[in-house]
Every structure is written in structure tokens, then in C-alpha cells.
Design a protein around this motif. Structure first.
Motif, PDB file in Angstrom:
ATOM      1  N   ARG A 100      75.456  55.033  55.131  1.00 26.23           N
ATOM      2  CA  ARG A 100      75.658  55.428  56.524  1.00 26.23           C
ATOM      3  C   ARG A 100      76.852  54.696  57.160  1.00 26.23           C
ATOM      4  N   GLY A 101      77.703  54.137  56.323  1.00 26.69           N
ATOM      5  CA  GLY A 101      78.877  53.437  56.840  1.00 26.69           C
ATOM      6  C   GLY A 101      78.626  51.954  56.965  1.00 26.69           C
ATOM      7  N   ASN A 102      77.997  51.535  58.052  1.00 25.04           N
ATOM      8  CA  ASN A 102      77.755  50.106  58.266  1.00 25.04           C
ATOM      9  C   ASN A 102      76.402  49.650  57.728  1.00 25.04           C
ATOM     10  N   CYS A 103      75.640  50.576  57.155  1.00 22.47           N
ATOM     11  CA  CYS A 103      74.346  50.201  56.575  1.00 22.47           C
ATOM     12  C   CYS A 103      73.934  51.204  55.507  1.00 22.47           C
ATOM     13  N   LEU A 104      72.975  50.790  54.703  1.00 22.64           N
ATOM     14  CA  LEU A 104      72.311  51.693  53.771  1.00 22.64           C
ATOM     15  C   LEU A 104      70.960  52.056  54.349  1.00 22.64           C
ATOM     16  N   THR A 105      70.584  53.307  54.253  1.00 21.62           N
ATOM     17  CA  THR A 105      69.240  53.735  54.628  1.00 21.62           C
ATOM     18  C   THR A 105      68.497  54.088  53.350  1.00 21.62           C
ATOM     19  N   LEU A 106      67.405  53.374  53.100  1.00 21.39           N
ATOM     20  CA  LEU A 106      66.609  53.583  51.895  1.00 21.39           C
ATOM     21  C   LEU A 106      65.441  54.508  52.213  1.00 21.39           C
ATOM     22  N   LYS A 107      65.325  55.590  51.455  1.00 16.84           N
ATOM     23  CA  LYS A 107      64.245  56.557  51.664  1.00 16.84           C
ATOM     24  C   LYS A 107      62.883  55.919  51.449  1.00 16.84           C
TER      25      LYS A 107
END
Length: 325
Positions: free
Chosen positions: A193-200
Motif C-alpha cells: 500500500r506504499g507506506n505499509c503492507l496490509t496482510l490479509k
């Protein structure tokens, strides 16, 4: 009758005429004659798992693995001719006694107790297993480390891993402190997401979605390589499923001489602690909590809360396993 037995309890129709192996119905493997009793329990527990597919594929695979170990252990302890509904308190007590004698990790024992409770529930014998682990003398987990378990994987180590997807998962574990399952199921086009990772939620332990910050150029380079490798997919190639990729990960890391890779999460946590506080974590040789000033203790608590969230731990005290106290 239709079947005749020669004393082993195995009908002749299931015997191979000139072999010491037993061919069981369905897709079960060929097994030695002498093991038919224990294998009958193994087979029926596998069927129980197939009829009750609770949880993710990884959870189901781990449950099956634990149940097979438990069935083998019961046989080795002298309990023969068992079926799933044969489970009794004496079996639980014998298993726990053996685990405590072997000095297994408390977390491992508690995971196996959860599997036993699942078994008991599915055969409607919940009362066979005591509600509290205290009943069996199982101690509480110690959420304090007795030294640093941090681990790093070098470029030379990665070169020994042949599969590019396994290598990429290892890089993600090291760069972002991901669990093994999260790094295997990782879909760059979704997570980045650019400045972060989103983990499902379907990747994470406990099924809770979370964010992990992208803070450094090195992390961004790792993500760039992950995008190039996976394209629009995940780090599981299309010809494999999760369990197959997990087994490949295990084989190739073992062949490369890599072990205790959970230590990559320890290294991530300790690096983040130093970044957030300005001093090393106790496990890495930094000052213990009692030696901190009141202001430093506030920073310590805030750092631990942040790291707990990034690692995906609901209970903040578990972070002490990574950082020390």
C-alpha cells in the motif's frame, strides 16, 4: 461368514497374498501388517479431519500432523485397538505425562492439548479432557527470553535455496518480521500500500488483518523483487497449493542448512525496538526494565505496544519473548 480371519483381526479380503503389507480401502497408504492397530486409529482420525475441515488449510494440516503424532504415541504407550470414540481421561493423562517427561516446550504442549480438545469435541466426549491445563500440571508459558534468538539470513544463505519463491518468502520474513505462512501466502499487488503492507486475515495467525510499515529503502527493494516474481499472483506458484509450497520451503531451507527461522522475527523486533527507543533491547544486550528512567520506561512501553501490533500479537507480554524484560 463372508470374511475369514487368521487371528490378526484383518479380513482376508484386505490382505495381499504374497506381501507383508496391508492394503486399506480408499486412498490410505499400504502399511505393514504389524502396525494395523495403530494405523486403524491413524486412518480414522484422518477421516475425522476430512469430515470436519475447521480453520484454514494450514490449521487443518497442523491438526492432522499433531493427531498422527498422538496416535503413534498412544500405540507406543501400549494403548492398542483404539478408535476415535475410545478416547478416555487415562489416555490424556498418559500423553501429557510423556510430554512433560520429554520437556517439550509449553507452547507445543498447549497446541497439542487444543488438538485433543478438538478430537474430543468431534466425537462428543468433551468431558474426557479437563477444561484447564492446570489440572495436568502444565505450566504457564514464560513470556521472557533467556537470551537473544535473533537470526539473520545472508545473501550467501539465500543462494543455497534453489526455489525463487522460497527465497523471496525468506527475504520478506527478514525485512518485515512476517510469519512463515504470511510470507508464503504473500500477494505483493494486494499487500503493498506504499507506506505499509496490509496482510490479509486469511494469511495471519488468528485471522486478523494487520498493517506493517514500510520504512526503509531496503524494504522497498525487497518488495520490488517480490512484485517482479509474483506479478498479479502470490508467492505460491500456480502449479502448487499452500501445503505443497510449505513442504518445499521446509525441504529447501533444511537442505541449505537454515533452521530456527522464527529468529528472523526476533531480529526484526529487536531492530525496531532500537529504532523506536534509541537503545538495544534487553535480549540484545541493552538495559533491563528496572534500569530505565521513568521517561525511558514510557518509551519502552510505547515501543513494545507498537512492535506487538506489527508482529500480530494480541497480548503485549508475548513481545518479551522477542525483546527480553
Amino acid at each position: 461368514g463372508i470374511f475369514r480371519s487368521s487371528g490378526s483381526g484383518v479380513p482376508r479380503s484386505f490382505r495381499a497374498s504374497e506381501s507383508r503389507y496391508l492394503r486399506l480401502p480408499g486412498d490410505h497408504k499400504h502399511l505393514p501388517f504389524g502396525d494395523d492397530t495403530v494405523r486403524d486409529l491413524n486412518y480414522q482420525l484422518k477421516q475425522l479431519c476430512r469430515r470436519n475441515r475447521d480453520g484454514s488449510y494450514a490449521t487443518q494440516a497442523k491438526r492432522m500432523h499433531h493427531l498422527m503424532l498422538i496416535a503413534n504415541q498412544l500405540y507406543a504407550s501400549g494403548f492398542r485397538g483404539m478408535k476415535p470414540r475410545s478416547l478416555k481421561p487415562k489416555h490424556i493423562e498418559a500423553l501429557v505425562k510423556d510430554w512433560l517427561r520429554q520437556e517439550l516446550a509449553v507452547g507445543t504442549i498447549k497446541n497439542r492439548m487444543a488438538v485433543l480438545r478438538w478430537w474430543a469435541e468431534k466425537v462428543e466426549k468433551q468431558n474426557v479432557v479437563a477444561r484447564s491445563n492446570d489440572y495436568y500440571g502444565i505450566p504457564d508459558r514464560q513470556f521472557v527470553t533467556d537470551g537473544s534468538k535473533a537470526k539473520a539470513v545472508s545473501a550467501q544463505d539465500l543462494e543455497k535455496v534453489r526455489d525463487p519463491y522460497v527465497r523471496m518468502s525468506l527475504e520478506l520474513q527478514q525485512a518485515f518480521g512476517l510469519r512463515r505462512e504470511e510470507a508464503i501466502k504473500f500477494i505483493p499487488i494486494f499487500a503493498d500500500r506504499g507506506n505499509c503492507l496490509t496482510l490479509k486475515s486469511s494469511w495471519t495467525k488468528g485471522g486478523k488483518e494487520r498493517d506493517v510499515p514500510v520504512r526503509t529503502d531496503e524494504q522497498r527493494e525487497v518488495l520490488k523483487r517480490a512484485h517482479q516474481l509474483a506479478g498479479n499472483g502470490s508467492l505460491i506458484p500456480s502449479e502448487r497449493n499452500y501445503v505443497q509450497q510449505l513442504r518445499l520451503y521446509e525441504r529447501q531451507t533444511a537442505s541449505a542448512g537454515l533452521s530456527k527461522l522464527h529468529g528472523l522475527r526476533h531480529a526484526y523486533a529487536q531492530a525496531r525496538y532500537k529504532e523506536l527507543t534509541g537503545w538495544k533491547a534487553p535480549a540484545a544486550g541493552g538495559p533491563v526494565s528496572k534500569a530505565l528512567s521513568p521517561g525511558q520506561k514510557v518509551m519502552d512501553r510505547q515501543a513494545r505496544r507498537t512492535i506487538s501490533q506489527e508482529l500480530g500479537h494480541i497480548r503485549e507480554q508475548i513481545v518479551s519473548v522477542y525483546l527480553g524484560k
